[in-house]
Design a protein around this motif. Structure first.
Motif, PDB file in Angstrom:
ATOM      1  N   ILE A  98     -10.507  -1.060  -2.739  1.00  0.00           N
ATOM      2  CA  ILE A  98     -10.006   0.175  -2.155  1.00  0.00           C
ATOM      3  C   ILE A  98      -9.331   1.071  -3.191  1.00  0.00           C
ATOM      4  CG2 ILE A  98      -7.683  -0.618  -1.533  1.00  0.00           C
ATOM      5  CD1 ILE A  98      -8.223   0.630   1.246  1.00  0.00           C
ATOM      6  N   THR A  99      -9.526   2.388  -3.052  1.00  0.00           N
ATOM      7  CA  THR A  99      -8.933   3.342  -3.999  1.00  0.00           C
ATOM      8  C   THR A  99      -8.191   4.491  -3.316  1.00  0.00           C
ATOM      9  OG1 THR A  99     -11.006   4.618  -4.090  1.00  0.00           O
ATOM     10  CG2 THR A  99     -10.686   2.886  -5.760  1.00  0.00           C
ATOM     11  N   ASN A 100      -8.362   4.661  -1.999  1.00  0.00           N
ATOM     12  CA  ASN A 100      -7.666   5.752  -1.321  1.00  0.00           C
ATOM     13  C   ASN A 100      -7.417   5.408   0.144  1.00  0.00           C
ATOM     14  OD1 ASN A 100      -9.997   6.825   0.375  1.00  0.00           O
ATOM     15  ND2 ASN A 100     -10.867   7.042  -1.686  1.00  0.00           N
TER      16      ASN A 100
ATOM     17  N   THR B 295       2.933  -9.879  -4.002  1.00  0.00           N
ATOM     18  CA  THR B 295       2.496 -10.011  -5.398  1.00  0.00           C
ATOM     19  C   THR B 295       1.005 -10.316  -5.501  1.00  0.00           C
ATOM     20  OG1 THR B 295       4.688 -10.849  -5.988  1.00  0.00           O
ATOM     21  CG2 THR B 295       2.911 -11.221  -7.579  1.00  0.00           C
ATOM     22  N   PHE B 296       0.507 -11.197  -4.624  1.00  0.00           N
ATOM     23  CA  PHE B 296      -0.884 -11.660  -4.715  1.00  0.00           C
ATOM     24  C   PHE B 296      -1.674 -11.234  -3.473  1.00  0.00           C
ATOM     25  CE2 PHE B 296       1.833 -14.797  -6.921  1.00  0.00           C
ATOM     26  CZ  PHE B 296       1.343 -14.650  -8.209  1.00  0.00           C
ATOM     27  N   TRP B 297      -1.592  -9.966  -3.135  1.00  0.00           N
ATOM     28  CA  TRP B 297      -2.211  -9.493  -1.894  1.00  0.00           C
ATOM     29  C   TRP B 297      -3.724  -9.612  -1.903  1.00  0.00           C
ATOM     30  CZ3 TRP B 297      -5.527  -5.270  -1.899  1.00  0.00           C
ATOM     31  CH2 TRP B 297      -5.531  -4.476  -3.060  1.00  0.00           C
ATOM     32  N   THR B 298      -4.356  -9.496  -3.063  1.00  0.00           N
ATOM     33  CA  THR B 298      -5.822  -9.623  -3.109  1.00  0.00           C
ATOM     34  C   THR B 298      -6.262 -11.043  -2.743  1.00  0.00           C
ATOM     35  OG1 THR B 298      -5.700 -10.040  -5.491  1.00  0.00           O
ATOM     36  CG2 THR B 298      -6.157  -7.784  -4.797  1.00  0.00           C
ATOM     37  N   TYR B 299      -5.527 -12.042  -3.216  1.00  0.00           N
ATOM     38  CA  TYR B 299      -5.865 -13.434  -2.891  1.00  0.00           C
ATOM     39  C   TYR B 299      -5.644 -13.709  -1.402  1.00  0.00           C
ATOM     40  CZ  TYR B 299      -5.993 -14.124  -7.916  1.00  0.00           C
ATOM     41  OH  TYR B 299      -6.303 -14.032  -9.252  1.00  0.00           O
TER      42      TYR B 299
ATOM     43  N   PHE C 186       0.803  -1.215   0.000  1.00  0.00           N
ATOM     44  CA  PHE C 186       0.000   0.000   0.000  1.00  0.00           C
ATOM     45  C   PHE C 186       0.842   1.273   0.000  1.00  0.00           C
ATOM     46  CE2 PHE C 186      -3.367  -2.936   1.404  1.00  0.00           C
ATOM     47  CZ  PHE C 186      -4.401  -2.514   0.562  1.00  0.00           C
ATOM     48  N   SER C 187       2.095   1.162   0.473  1.00  0.00           N
ATOM     49  CA  SER C 187       2.961   2.343   0.424  1.00  0.00           C
ATOM     50  C   SER C 187       3.220   2.754  -1.018  1.00  0.00           C
ATOM     51  CB  SER C 187       4.288   2.057   1.133  1.00  0.00           C
ATOM     52  OG  SER C 187       5.071   1.126   0.409  1.00  0.00           O
ATOM     53  N   TYR C 188       3.258   1.766  -1.924  1.00  0.00           N
ATOM     54  CA  TYR C 188       3.427   2.049  -3.355  1.00  0.00           C
ATOM     55  C   TYR C 188       2.077   2.299  -4.031  1.00  0.00           C
ATOM     56  CZ  TYR C 188       8.175   0.261  -2.701  1.00  0.00           C
ATOM     57  OH  TYR C 188       9.465   0.067  -2.269  1.00  0.00           O
ATOM     58  N   LEU C 189       1.089   1.499  -3.685  1.00  0.00           N
ATOM     59  CA  LEU C 189      -0.214   1.568  -4.346  1.00  0.00           C
ATOM     60  C   LEU C 189      -0.931   2.887  -4.074  1.00  0.00           C
ATOM     61  CD1 LEU C 189      -2.243  -0.137  -6.043  1.00  0.00           C
ATOM     62  CD2 LEU C 189      -3.261  -0.876  -3.887  1.00  0.00           C
TER      63      LEU C 189
ATOM     64  N   VAL D   2       4.073   7.968   8.347  1.00  0.00           N
ATOM     65  CA  VAL D   2       3.021   8.303   9.315  1.00  0.00           C
ATOM     66  C   VAL D   2       1.707   7.632   8.928  1.00  0.00           C
ATOM     67  CG1 VAL D   2       1.646  10.174  10.304  1.00  0.00           C
ATOM     68  CG2 VAL D   2       4.092  10.486   9.971  1.00  0.00           C
ATOM     69  N   GLU D   3       1.371   7.664   7.645  1.00  0.00           N
ATOM     70  CA  GLU D   3       0.130   7.038   7.173  1.00  0.00           C
ATOM     71  C   GLU D   3       0.181   5.524   7.334  1.00  0.00           C
ATOM     72  OE1 GLU D   3      -1.310  10.179   3.705  1.00  0.00           O
ATOM     73  OE2 GLU D   3       0.354   8.804   3.300  1.00  0.00           O
ATOM     74  N   ILE D   4       1.364   4.934   7.122  1.00  0.00           N
ATOM     75  CA  ILE D   4       1.528   3.493   7.317  1.00  0.00           C
ATOM     76  C   ILE D   4       1.250   3.132   8.778  1.00  0.00           C
ATOM     77  CG2 ILE D   4       3.203   1.594   7.383  1.00  0.00           C
ATOM     78  CD1 ILE D   4       4.556   2.880   4.946  1.00  0.00           C
ATOM     79  N   GLY D   5       1.837   3.907   9.703  1.00  0.00           N
ATOM     80  CA  GLY D   5       1.613   3.655  11.121  1.00  0.00           C
ATOM     81  C   GLY D   5       0.189   3.926  11.545  1.00  0.00           C
ATOM     82  N   ALA D   6      -0.458   4.927  10.910  1.00  0.00           N
ATOM     83  CA  ALA D   6      -1.819   5.313  11.286  1.00  0.00           C
ATOM     84  C   ALA D   6      -2.838   4.219  10.993  1.00  0.00           C
ATOM     85  CB  ALA D   6      -2.221   6.596  10.559  1.00  0.00           C
ATOM     86  N   VAL D   7      -2.616   3.440   9.947  1.00  0.00           N
ATOM     87  CA  VAL D   7      -3.557   2.368   9.588  1.00  0.00           C
ATOM     88  C   VAL D   7      -3.705   1.387  10.747  1.00  0.00           C
ATOM     89  CG1 VAL D   7      -3.989   0.403   8.066  1.00  0.00           C
ATOM     90  CG2 VAL D   7      -3.156   2.555   7.106  1.00  0.00           C
TER      91      VAL D   7
END
Length: 362
Positions: free
Chosen positions: A88-90, A150-154, A29-32, A38-43
């Motif tokens: 997810i988109t944002n 690579t296959f995070w959705t699965y 998600f850091s790339y996506l 900070v946002e990574i830690g906030a999740v």
């Protein structure tokens, strides 16, 4: 009895898989979504906001309605909510999803503790066996981390399926349950309050390390992805070893103290060392020390308040102690963002230092 324990273990396993996997999926998600530290830690912090805010509620109703009904409701709501992560988109959507997941999954672990604490007299051994779910999750994540990237959705689909399956299988649980409403004796017990704060310091170290070790090594410490996966594996292996040690512990308080001391020393070494051959054994020690205090402390809490109050006492302990889980990821992310990555990792020892001081006062 085997089915009852297996389902309790699975419920614990899958909620841990959901939150601990953020330590790997955060890289995706850091790339996506172009997230900063900070946002990574906030999740994950928002996950714990939900977890903390609902823990006392779940604990009260576990002792009143019984763990069977709570596992059904908790796993069902969690599984249905998690479906939305596939679209997810944002980052705001990500925040909302993990906040809700924290609320809904908070009923699973106290329910499992309620169940296993009534199985037999060897409370520490059964709780250690139940909590083996955490190091096994980390071992699995360490082994398949490259596949998840690579296959995070699965991966999310698999978690959803297990959550929904756990929910419906819980309807087959056969558990003797006597409703227990009393909560006042929990929140007014000084030893219970102190034990919960000790647990908060421990979780600061445990989940702060588990959620940040991999992304810290890859994104901010210059360690290659393959080397980071190796270190993460040995860290998880250390946690698995800790379960064996905890199950054989005869003195829970002593085991907690030794574990806290080793964690503090290991965190300082990890913060400054970039030598792989030194980091491998230190990762094992960090893994052992970051989890040995978990089942031993939880056993102390159950013994302190009794099985009839296991749901409420663990719900209350979660509400207090998960503050450590909530703050640690954001604390680390904030210090990294300000340009102090080594200090951020050393800061993970802050919670265990406070716990060490308090347990010596009990």
């Amino acid at each position: 009895m085997k089915f009852v324990f297996a389902l309790s273990w699975t419920a614990t396993f899958i909620q841990l898989m959901l939150r601990l996997s953020w330590g790997v999926i955060a890289v995706v998600f850091s790339y996506l979504l172009h997230l900063n530290s900070v946002e990574i830690g906030a999740v994950l912090s928002l996950f714990y906001v939900g977890y903390i805010s609902s823990s006392i509620f779940w604990g009260i109703y576990i002792d009143y309605l019984g763990p069977k009904k709570i596992i059904f409701i908790s796993a069902l709501l969690s599984g249905l909510t998690l479906i939305s992560v596939l679209f997810i988109t944002n980052v705001i959507q990500l925040y909302v999803i993990y906040l809700l997941e924290g609320v809904f999954t908070a009923g699973l672990f106290p329910s499992s503790i309620k169940i296993v604490s009534s199985i037999g007299n060897q409370v520490t051994s059964y709780i250690a066996l139940l909590e083996s779910a955490a190091p096994i999750v980390l071992l699995i994540l360490a082994i398949i981390s490259s596949l998840i990237l690579t296959f995070w959705t699965y991966f999310y689909i698999a978690v959803i399926i297990i959550l929904l399956s756990t929910s419906f299988l819980s309807l087959n649980l056969k558990i003797n349950h006597t409703p227990n409403k009393g909560f006042r004796k929990i929140i007014l017990n000084k030893k219970m309050i102190k034990a919960s704060i000790i647990r908060a310091g421990e979780l600061w170290g445990t989940w702060g390390t588990s959620s940040w070790l991999f992304p810290f090594l890859v994104l901010y410490d210059g360690i290659g992805k393959i080397d980071a996966e190796i270190l993460f594996f040995f860290y998880a292996l250390g946690q698995f070893i800790s379960i064996i040690l905890a199950s054989k512990s005869k003195n829970e308080s002593y085991a907690v103290k030794i574990s806290l001391i080793l964690f503090i020393i290991s965190a300082v070494i990890v913060a400054f060392s970039k030598t792989l051959y030194l980091l491998i054994p230190i990762s094992v020690i960090l893994g052992i020390s970051s989890f040995l205090y978990r089942p031993t402390t939880d056993s102390l809490i159950v013994k302190l308040m009794g099985n009839e109050n296991a749901g409420k006492s663990m719900g209350f302990a979660n509400a207090v102690s998960q503050i450590g889980s909530l703050l640690a990821p954001l604390f680390v992310g904030g210090l990294i963002y300000l340009g102090f990555p080594s200090l951020a990792i050393i800061g993970l020892a802050l919670g265990p230092i406070i716990s060490l001081i308090l347990i010596n006062m009990m």
